[in-house]
Structures are given as C-alpha cells and as structure tokens.
Enzyme design. Structure first.
Site, mmCIF file in Angstrom:
data_model
loop_
_atom_site.group_PDB
_atom_site.id
_atom_site.type_symbol
_atom_site.label_atom_id
_atom_site.label_comp_id
_atom_site.label_asym_id
_atom_site.label_seq_id
_atom_site.Cartn_x
_atom_site.Cartn_y
_atom_site.Cartn_z
ATOM 1 N N GLU A 1 0.824 -1.203 0.000
ATOM 2 C CA GLU A 1 0.000 0.000 0.000
ATOM 3 C C GLU A 1 0.857 1.250 0.000
ATOM 4 O O GLU A 1 0.640 2.186 -0.783
ATOM 5 C CB GLU A 1 -0.913 0.009 1.225
ATOM 6 N N ASP B 1 1.083 3.942 -3.125
ATOM 7 C CA ASP B 1 0.677 5.332 -2.943
ATOM 8 C C ASP B 1 1.780 6.304 -3.356
ATOM 9 O O ASP B 1 1.537 7.283 -4.073
ATOM 10 C CB ASP B 1 0.290 5.586 -1.480
ATOM 11 N N SER C 1 -7.210 1.799 -4.012
ATOM 12 C CA SER C 1 -6.025 2.377 -3.381
ATOM 13 C C SER C 1 -5.174 3.135 -4.373
ATOM 14 O O SER C 1 -4.527 4.117 -4.029
ATOM 15 C CB SER C 1 -5.150 1.264 -2.779
ATOM 16 N N ASP D 1 -17.329 9.795 -18.961
ATOM 17 C CA ASP D 1 -18.337 8.925 -18.359
ATOM 18 C C ASP D 1 -18.035 7.441 -18.602
ATOM 19 O O ASP D 1 -17.643 7.052 -19.707
ATOM 20 C CB ASP D 1 -19.705 9.270 -18.949
ATOM 21 N N ILE D 2 -18.224 6.631 -17.578
ATOM 22 C CA ILE D 2 -18.119 5.179 -17.690
ATOM 23 C C ILE D 2 -19.543 4.634 -17.566
ATOM 24 O O ILE D 2 -20.197 4.820 -16.536
ATOM 25 C CB ILE D 2 -17.225 4.577 -16.588
ATOM 26 N N GLY E 1 -24.231 3.744 -15.725
ATOM 27 C CA GLY E 1 -25.062 4.244 -16.816
ATOM 28 C C GLY E 1 -24.664 5.664 -17.128
ATOM 29 O O GLY E 1 -23.746 6.217 -16.515
ATOM 30 N N GLY F 1 -24.203 9.539 -17.067
ATOM 31 C CA GLY F 1 -24.239 10.466 -15.940
ATOM 32 C C GLY F 1 -23.638 9.856 -14.689
ATOM 33 O O GLY F 1 -22.935 8.846 -14.734
ATOM 34 N N ASP G 1 -23.164 7.688 -11.439
ATOM 35 C CA ASP G 1 -23.673 6.415 -10.936
ATOM 36 C C ASP G 1 -22.850 5.985 -9.734
ATOM 37 O O ASP G 1 -21.759 6.510 -9.475
ATOM 38 C CB ASP G 1 -23.665 5.334 -12.023
#
Length: 513
Positions: free
Chosen positions: A244, A248, A443, A480-481, A498, A500, A502
């Site tokens: 981690e 980072d 992460s 957007d995904i 969808g 917009g 989500d």
C-alpha cells in the site's frame, strides 16, 4: 465530597469485540487517548461560501478555545492523567495515564483480546462517560479501544498464487503512462505542491523508490516520513502493507514527480487514523495541498463519534483549501460485509472528500483506450460504491440522481465521485521491497487523483481545495463510464453504471478540473 455527575458521550457506543477476551489487561499499563473538543464557532457557513482561510487564522477563528481546553485538562488531572499535547487548531488534547485511571475517568471497562492477526489489543463496549459539565465541550474520545479500524484498499495481481511480474502482466501501466493515456495536464510536474499520504502500517525503502523512478526515467520525488502517535516507517516484506505504502508513493510521485511527498505513519486505530488526518490537514511545516487516503472500512463498523469527528476534520480541510482523495473500497457493493446488504466505505462516504472508485481499462498498441468499464472481477474484487446510511445527501448532489439506499431507503451521500483504473488485471507496475509486480485496487485511484490535483494546482497557481461542489456543477472534465456494475452475485444487490453519475464510477474518469 460527591463525584460529579457523568453522562454518556453522544455517539460513543461501541459494539463488543467479536472474539472472546483472552487475557486480563494490566491496569498499570500506560496508554494515551485523544479528546476532541468543540470549535469556537461553526464552520459550515465558511465552507459553503467557498472562502478560504489560512491555517494560522483557522486556529484563531475556528479552533478550540483555551478556556474549553483548560476545563478538559482540569477534569483529566483530577484522575491523574497528564497532558502530552494540546493543539487548538486540531481541537485535540492527548492525555496519558494508567489503564485504571482511564477507566475511572471515562467510566469504561477495558479488556484484553486478540485481533484477527493474533495481536494483543485493548477493547471496550458500550458508552464512554464524561462529566455533565463537559456536555457539548467534548465531542469525542479516542484510543481507549485500540482494535484495528481500517484496511488498505490494494489488490495484488496474482496468477496461480504467485505475484504477477511487470513482464508477465497481460496489460499493466506505469503511473506516468496512465497520466498520458488519461490526458492529464502536460507541461507541469507538481512543482511547489506537497502531497500528504496517510498510512496505518507498512513502510517504504528509499533505495526502492530511487530504483523505481530511475526505471521510469523520472527524477524521484522528495519523500519524507512523519511519525504520528509513535507510528513509524516500518517496511517488512512485499506481502504486508508495504504494498500500500509503495503503491501510494509511486503512483502519486509518478504522476507529479516535482511534488514533495509527506507520508504520515500512524497506528491502525481510530485514534491513530484521526490523529494522522488532523496532523496532516493542520501541518504548518509541510503544508500539504492534497491528501491521499487508501484505508477505510465499512461505514457500519464505525462509531458515530468517529464518523462525526473524521467528517469535521475533512470539513476543516475544505475551509483550508486542502483536497482529500479517498479510495472507495475494493469489495463491491457489500464492502466485504456478509449480511447480504449493501454498504459504503468510510471515510470515502464523507461529503467533504473526493471518493475514488475503480475501472477496468484496456488500451491498444498505441495506448489509445479501447474500453473502460466498472472494475468487477468477483464479489471480493470490485469497486466500492453506493449510498451512505449516515451522511445525508449533500446539496451538491441534489441533481445527480443519487438513488436511495437499497436497504434503508435513506437519502444519503452517493459514492464515488470519480474513478480510475483499479482492476489488478490492468493495474499499476510498482516496486515493493525489491520486487517488481502489479497492483490494483481503488487504493491506486486515490493517489492517482492526488497527483492530478497537484498538477492542476501548479498549472492554475492556486489550490483546487474542496472540488466537489464545482465538480457536480460542471463535470466536463470527466469521461463517463457507462458499462458494468458492482453487484454482489449471491444476492444480486448493488449498483449499475449508466450515463451520468452512478454509484460505481461517479462521473467517470477525471482528467482536468
């Protein structure tokens, strides 16, 4: 002389430890607790106005008052507790004393137990009690119970039980490569910015950082460790939280190598986590303009005093112009809870942070994106996201069509806000304890976004700060995904991506502000 009347501290109730107590606790052992005290005046109007305040002026206007601190210290001294530190800006007083005296002061009974890894811990259940005269003055007491509260949100790419090397990965990216693929600002490197990183375990090896950035052909960023509550940079092996820490540092530094990176190491307890956050936010020496956090736990597992005090700390960051980026979780809509319900991760669910969800990214030989969907490998390897059952819907999300909580029907804060590559199968090439392998998880998205914020800050010559209201008012900087979900297969509960906003990827992949 009768003892002063005591009352339960609001929000302090803690459930009993899941395991059986295994040992009596030594009542003569010395422990530290952090007592949080109220602000001189509310901060909400200041944050809503968007008007920034300096750290120095913050303490004068919104820190704790010396009068309140004196009252709390007098109470503590009457139980033979000594003051270790008083910080009015952080609204925190750290007291030290024996277990017996802490029990007497706060009306609790502490017991010994083992955590999930067999480490000896201190636990309590029920409420904490304070003098009635301190009602409203004391807002939280942390450190009586020191069980671990958070987990790191990284996932190592594995095949047949072995870590996947850089060369063996079907598709993996270096942070600087990903920044180019995503179209992050060019011509800037984060110079003049400080990125704070909160770590609750693990550590880094400087020679690994040097070797990693040399392999990228990038000058290594300046990296500094700060100890909080005796937490230290303590690297051990690649199977530990070192993954981690290195993820980072390498992701944030790979995106913004000109920035300074300050890593705040603290114990994995509610006290350690909160103290690290307030230390970083109010750090007058290093002055981070963005703070990355890749640790958290299901919202349901936190006490109300923790939820409130962490949130108030993030509110202070908003007033100071410090951006907080936080991983949204790696266990799908359940957030790892096995009760068949949906849960969001905290502190990502705070309305004052940028919650970072995960995607699965594919590119062609020219590094052009061919597809990007919600990251969802399995029930235990998928982006977190959903609706808070504690924090109400913030005003900036009023037009985002956040659904009600699937379980409680509470109209809460929607998570996440943005997203980025997190699938360990399309993850990040990193170096940990001398080994080169691939890591994913949300992460990685928190430091990715922290690096982006550092670039934007340099580019614009100002601190982006609390970006959520502006992001929801104008999300043109996000792609957007729209495909995928984070549902738990067994119960088929969760959320679907969808057009917009989500509850899987927020507004999508952010590349500029």
């Amino acid at each position: 002389m009768s003892s002063p009347k005591k009352i339960a501290l609001e929000g302090s109730h803690k459930v009993a430890h899941a395991g059986e107590s295994t040992a009596k606790i030594n009542k003569d052992d010395t422990i530290d607790v952090t007592v949080r005290i109220r602000r001189k005046k509310p901060l909400d109007a200041r944050v809503k106005s968007g008007e920034r305040i300096t750290r120095k002026n913050y303490e004068k206007e919104y820190g704790a008052s010396q009068k309140d601190a004196d009252k709390v210290e007098a109470f503590a001294q009457s139980f033979h507790l000594s003051t270790v530190e008083t910080d009015l800006a952080r609204r925190s007083i750290i007291f030290r004393g024996s277990v017996a005296n802490m029990e007497a002061a706060f009306g609790v009974s502490l017991a010994g137990a083992n955590d999930s890894e067999g480490n000896k811990i201190r636990v309590r259940s029920g409420e904490i009690f304070i003098p009635a005269t301190l009602k409203g003055v004391v807002e939280g007491v942390f450190g009586l119970d020191n069980r671990p509260v958070a987990r790191p949100m990284f996932k190592v790419s594995q095949k047949d039980g072995q870590f996947v090397s850089h060369a063996a990965a079907p598709q993996a990216f270096t942070p600087d490569q990903l920044a180019k693929i995503y179209g992050f600002p060019s011509g800037v490197n984060g110079k003049g910015q400080t990125i704070g990183i909160i770590e609750l375990g693990g550590g880094y090896v400087t020679k690994d950082i040097t070797a990693y950035f040399k392999s990228l052909g990038i000058k290594a960023p300046s990296v500094k460790a700060v100890s909080v509550d005796s937490g230290k940079n303590h690297p051990t092996n690649a199977n530990s939280a070192d993954g981690e820490v290195m993820l980072d540092i390498e992701v944030a530094g790979g995106v913004a190598p000109g920035s300074k990176i300050v890593v705040y190491f603290a114990p994995n307890t509610d006290k350690g986590f909160l103290d690290a956050i307030t230390k970083a936010i109010h750090d007058n020496t290093n002055k981070p303009s963005v703070i990355s956090i890749s640790w958290g736990g299901p919202e349901v597992s936190w006490t109300q005093q923790s939820l409130n005090n962490f949130n108030e700390a993030f509110k202070a960051a908003a007033a100071l112009g410090v951006t907080i980026t936080i991983a949204a979780g790696d266990s799908g809509s359940s957030d790892g809870v096995t009760d068949g319900k949906v849960h969001v991760d905290f502190p990502a669910s705070s309305p004052f942070v940028l919650a970072c969800g995960g995607t699965s990214l594919k590119v062609n030989g020219s590094n052009q994106i061919t597809s990007e969907t919600v990251w969802h490998d399995s029930n235990t390897s998928a982006t977190g996201g959903g609706v808070s059952n504690f924090f109400p819907l913030p005003a900036y999300q009023s037009n985002a069509h956040v659904p009600v909580s699937l379980d409680t029907k509470f109209v809460g804060r929607g998570v996440p806000d943005v997203a980025g590559d997190a699938d360990p199968n399309t993850g990040y090439k990193v170096r940990v304890d001398g080994q080169n392998f691939v890591i994913g998880g949300t992460s990685a998205v928190a430091p990715l976004m922290a690096g982006l914020i550092a670039l934007v800050n340099q580019q614009k010559g100002t601190h982006a700060g609390y970006i959520n209201p502006g992001l929801y008012a104008n999300h043109a900087g996000c792609r957007d995904i729209t495909s995928g979900d984070n549902k738990t297969t067994k119960t088929n509960t969760g959320y679907v991506a969808g057009p917009g906003w989500d509850a899987c990827t927020g507004w999508g992949v952010m590349s500029h502000i």
